[in-house]
Motif scaffolding. Structure first.
Motif, PDB file in Angstrom:
ATOM      1  N   GLU A 180      44.962 122.546  20.472  1.00 55.89           N
ATOM      2  CA  GLU A 180      45.792 122.299  21.641  1.00 55.89           C
ATOM      3  C   GLU A 180      46.147 120.821  21.775  1.00 55.89           C
ATOM      4  N   ASP A 181      47.189 120.574  22.544  1.00 56.20           N
ATOM      5  CA  ASP A 181      47.609 119.201  22.779  1.00 56.20           C
ATOM      6  C   ASP A 181      46.593 118.503  23.685  1.00 56.20           C
ATOM      7  N   ARG A 210      41.040 121.370  30.155  1.00 58.93           N
ATOM      8  CA  ARG A 210      39.840 122.176  29.902  1.00 58.93           C
ATOM      9  C   ARG A 210      38.563 121.376  30.189  1.00 58.93           C
ATOM     10  N   TRP A 261      35.986 121.123  21.682  1.00 63.89           N
ATOM     11  CA  TRP A 261      37.100 120.221  21.971  1.00 63.89           C
ATOM     12  C   TRP A 261      37.620 119.542  20.706  1.00 63.89           C
ATOM     13  N   THR A 302      46.201 119.612  27.387  1.00 63.97           N
ATOM     14  CA  THR A 302      45.504 120.893  27.586  1.00 63.97           C
ATOM     15  C   THR A 302      43.997 120.716  27.391  1.00 63.97           C
ATOM     16  N   ILE A 303      43.622 119.948  26.390  1.00 61.99           N
ATOM     17  CA  ILE A 303      42.195 119.683  26.163  1.00 61.99           C
ATOM     18  C   ILE A 303      41.608 118.973  27.373  1.00 61.99           C
ATOM     19  N   SER A 319      39.884 122.060  18.653  1.00 64.52           N
ATOM     20  CA  SER A 319      40.960 122.699  19.403  1.00 64.52           C
ATOM     21  C   SER A 319      42.319 122.270  18.856  1.00 64.52           C
TER      22      SER A 319
END
Length: 186
Positions: free
Chosen positions: A27-28, A35, A22, A31-32, A25
């Protein structure tokens, strides 16, 4: 995912696998968070109430994300208070609860958890006492702050900040300003 497999087969260090994934990542945050929720939902049915430090730690990581990234202190507190069901003794939970109450401006509740940190010497005896001093000052609990400075200086007499806080508390010298002095030097 690798983390799910680690949890189901090897168990130990599962939280470290997720924390690392995490944290790197690209990702924004939304999105995290999605997940994280997916992992929590997949692991919940196999988590062991009362003894599951790894699942409790994964929940703590989600609470930390809510607190530090999303600034959703109430949602973070909701998760943190549920962690005891899975494992009653995860010290970082007390730290996160203390931080959430602090950010919500509920200083007396924050101080209750600062006392727990002092009792468990988490994250260290020195740091927990400094936290106790700071939160007691924020809560206007000056007698308690003084006691913490006394305990602190018994072990670390050369700390100039804590020495100044103690002197100003004993002289009742602009004690309402001490929290700002403490903040500036953290």
């Amino acid at each position: 995912s690798v983390g799910i497999r680690v949890f189901k087969t090897y168990y130990e260090w599962t939280t470290s696998v997720f924390e690392h994934a995490w944290s790197i990542s690209p990702e924004d945050p939304a999105t995290i968070e999605k997940r994280m929720d997916n992992v929590i939902d997949q692991l919940r049915p196999i988590a062991q109430p009362g003894i599951d430090i790894e699942y409790g730690s994964i929940l703590a990581e989600k609470a930390r994300f809510l607190m530090r990234v999303k600034k959703d202190y109430n949602a973070s507190l909701g998760i943190l208070t549920s962690i005891a069901y899975y494992h009653p003794d995860i010290s970082i939970v007390d730290l996160y609860i203390m931080e959430n109450y602090f950010m919500l401006g509920e200083m007396e509740k924050s101080y209750e958890y600062a006392l727990r940190l002092i009792a468990s010497e988490y994250p260290s005896e020195r740091k927990s006492l400094r936290i106790g001093i700071h939160v007691a000052l924020e809560a206007d609990l000056y007698d308690n702050a003084y006691q913490h400075t006394y305990d602190f200086l018994q072990k670390w007499p050369d700390d100039q900040l804590v020495r100044e806080v103690q002197i100003r508390l004993s002289n009742n010298d602009r004690v309402g300003e001490l929290k700002f002095l403490f903040l500036r030097n953290e």
